[in-house]
Design a protein around this motif. Structure first.
Motif, mmCIF file in Angstrom:
data_model
loop_
_atom_site.group_PDB
_atom_site.id
_atom_site.type_symbol
_atom_site.label_atom_id
_atom_site.label_comp_id
_atom_site.label_asym_id
_atom_site.label_seq_id
_atom_site.Cartn_x
_atom_site.Cartn_y
_atom_site.Cartn_z
ATOM 1 N N ILE A 51 0.855 -1.191 0.000
ATOM 2 C CA ILE A 51 0.000 0.000 0.000
ATOM 3 C C ILE A 51 0.892 1.243 0.000
ATOM 4 O O ILE A 51 1.397 1.663 1.042
ATOM 5 C CB ILE A 51 -0.938 0.014 1.219
ATOM 6 N N GLY A 54 -4.799 0.235 -2.292
ATOM 7 C CA GLY A 54 -4.891 1.326 -1.331
ATOM 8 C C GLY A 54 -5.819 2.435 -1.807
ATOM 9 O O GLY A 54 -5.620 3.603 -1.510
ATOM 10 N N TRP A 94 2.402 -1.501 4.301
ATOM 11 C CA TRP A 94 2.191 -0.101 3.963
ATOM 12 C C TRP A 94 3.544 0.607 3.841
ATOM 13 O O TRP A 94 4.503 0.277 4.530
ATOM 14 C CB TRP A 94 1.363 0.587 5.052
#
Length: 592
Positions: A218, A262, A493
């Motif tokens: 992400i 995302g 992430w």
């Protein structure tokens, strides 16, 4: 209520010019969709749902029957105000303005308020002189029971208010849901999460970490669209790392398949190109986009050309790789809405999707195009390809001289319920392969999934889309989920968070601060992640120990995934569940 604005409109995509023919398609699609939704609401409520709502409010059966038809159209008046721009209400209702219900369509258009509609309806039947009608008999019985028009009108208004329907606008509802999401992200790796992870770290390692079948990446969370089914409302701002090289090296050692997601990553495609060119062992580079980048044929070819070039830049000694370009394409992403000026526009124009489909054959060796589709009533027959958004795509491509051919289609592994005919489960088209006849070797895919009531979809009615409530009931009855699992693979992430694929609120730590090795060991032995993965029903009992709203959550849940996602959204609950699972393991009550 102010009906001069489009409450449901949301933000349109980047502006492009579309042909007059395409704009006619847009207008027709809007009217067809709104008429279908209106008809579905009326049929659902007159078919028994309104009676059930009234009966649940301790209204006796005879009175509930007498009220049901009237209350259905009180609902209809309010539904129109919240869902159909005032400029288009007349056109939407025109399809129903013939026959015995014509007076109701006029009344819906002419009444200025809920109370006004109620009084107009009562007045109509009081002065009715035609052939006897059931609705007139119902009104007369209600008038006799309540002692007059004024008393009856006030009573009906009070009953309507007690149903708490349309009590807030979509904007107000989304704002409240966004606040809840913001609070959840604010708890990420807070004191309770840290305490939970400490408990996990103290457990003995159960197995040696191995490779993952896939990992998610992400780069950022965000999307300019406001699709009404979207699971995200609040998007946490991240301090993105400018150089994700370290992350790419970690991922490259652990899997051969990655998904970039995302929200819409159009503004972060450079990261994707670099990943393709630098991750030696990864052979599948999937990315989820909404298609908004395809402003023109030229821009579309440039973007897809960069993806293909990144694949070709890989060293010849590396494993052969391919991009899986996933583009959202359905009645929600391509929904026709009303902009601030009262004009009809698409969230993401079908013209943009046509640009992508038209360009895809040129890059067939490097890019596999897959249209991701949210399941609706059209999925239950070949009408999926003959009506709705797919038909609009076919017509747009046809105007460019292309013919689209569906080569094959495949059903879902489970029977599901058609939102328009929910009384019996039926087979549903889940996957399809299609080509442009000019390019018969360039196969393109369509695959469809259900909608869960996350985020904005929380404000959709359960009957608006296909869901997995049958599977949910099967699971709650102790009959399992037929091999379906809660995906506990990792989403990594750019800011360092490591969360679960099926629950981005479930964070296992920060891999930049702690190292990915610790995260991997946690993922293997975390009792909560493993309990989620197998839909462990004990989690429902543990939730009840802390909260008293589980029955309400189950009533609104759209699948096993949605239920288990919802009951673990609070960090205190996650901590409690983890403690209880560890205790159960120590006492020998653990499940294999």
């Amino acid at each position: 209520m102010n009906t001069s604005i489009a409450i449901q409109s949301g933000r349109p995509s980047s502006k492009i010019m579309i042909s007059d023919e395409a704009q006619q398609d847009v207008r027709q699609a809007f009217l067809v969709a709104m008429r279908q939704r209106f008809k579905t609401e009326i049929n659902r409520l007159t078919g028994g749902d309104m009676f059930s709502m009234l009966n649940s409010r301790s209204i006796d059966e005879t009175e509930a029957k007498n009220l049901s038809f009237l209350m259905t159209y009180v609902y209809a008046w309010n539904w129109l105000q919240q869902n159909v721009h005032s400029d288009y209400q007349s056109e939407v209702l025109a399809a129903f303005a013939r026959g015995p219900q014509a007076f109701l369509m006029n009344m819906l258009l002419e009444s200025k308020s809920t109370s006004g509609f109620i009084r107009d309806y009562l007045d109509y039947w009081q002065h009715y002189q035609g052939q006897a009608q059931l609705q007139q008999q119902q009104v007369m019985q209600l008038l006799q029971a309540k002692g007059g028009v004024q008393a009856l009108a006030e009573y009906i208004e009070s009953v309507w208010d007690s149903l708490h329907l349309f009590s807030q606008t979509f904007a107000a509802g989304y704002k409240e849901l966004a606040k809840q999401e913001k609070d959840r992200y604010g708890e990420m790796l807070g004191p309770e999460d840290r305490e939970r992870l400490k408990l996990v770290d103290q457990l003995a390692d159960t197995e040696t970490p191995g490779p993952f079948s896939k990992l998610g990446i992400i780069p950022a969370m965000g999307c300019p669209q406001t699709c009404r089914h979207c699971m995200f409302i609040f998007r946490p701002l991240m301090k993105n790392t400018e150089d994700p090289t370290q992350l790419y090296k970690m991922v490259d050692e652990l899997t051969t398949s990655v998904l970039f997601t995302g929200g819409d990553l159009t503004k972060h495609l450079e990261h994707f190109y670099v990943a393709i060119a630098s991750m030696k062992n990864v052979t599948t580079f999937a990315i989820l986009l909404n298609g908004d980048f395809a402003d023109s044929r030229e821009i579309t070819r440039q973007v897809m050309g960069k993806m293909a070039a990144a694949v070709r830049q890989r060293l010849l000694t590396w494993p052969k790789a391919k991009v899986l370009l996933q583009i959202s394409f359905d009645e929600f992403h391509q929904e026709v809405v009303v902009d601030r000026s009262g004009n009809l526009c698409e969230r993401i124009p079908v013209t943009k999707i046509a640009n992508i489909v038209e360009a895809a054959p040129k890059f067939k060796d490097e890019i596999q195009l897959c249209l991701l589709h949210k399941q609706g009533h059209l999925n239950f027959s070949m009408e999926l390809f003959e009506k709705g958004v797919f038909a609009r795509l076919v017509r747009e491509l046809g105007r460019r001289g292309h013919q689209l051919q569906v080569l094959s289609s495949a059903p879902s592994s489970r029977l599901k319920r058609n939102p328009l005919q929910p009384h019996a489960a039926a087979p549903l088209i889940k996957d399809a392969t299609f080509v442009l006849t000019k390019h018969p070797d360039a196969h393109m895919l369509l695959t469809s999934t259900t909608i869960d009531a996350y985020g904005r979809a929380n404000m959709m009615e359960l009957h608006e889309a296909v869901n997995e409530r049958d599977l949910l009931q099967q699971m709650l009855a102790g009959k399992g989920t037929g091999g379906e699992t809660f995906d506990k693979d990792l989403m990594l992430w750019f800011n360092g968070w490591a969360t679960l694929f099926s629950a981005v609120h479930m964070c296992l730590g920060n891999f930049y601060e702690e190292g990915l090795e610790i995260i991997r060991r946690r993922q293997l032995k975390d009792p909560l992640s493993n309990a989620l993965n197998r839909f462990d029903l004990r989690l429902l009992d543990y939730y009840r120990e802390q909260r008293d709203d589980l029955d309400n959550i189950i009533e609104r849940s759209t699948s096993p995934h949605h239920l288990f996602h919802t009951i673990t959204e609070d960090s205190a609950i996650r901590l409690h569940m983890t403690r209880r699972l560890i205790e159960a393991g120590r006492t020998g009550n653990n499940l294999s």
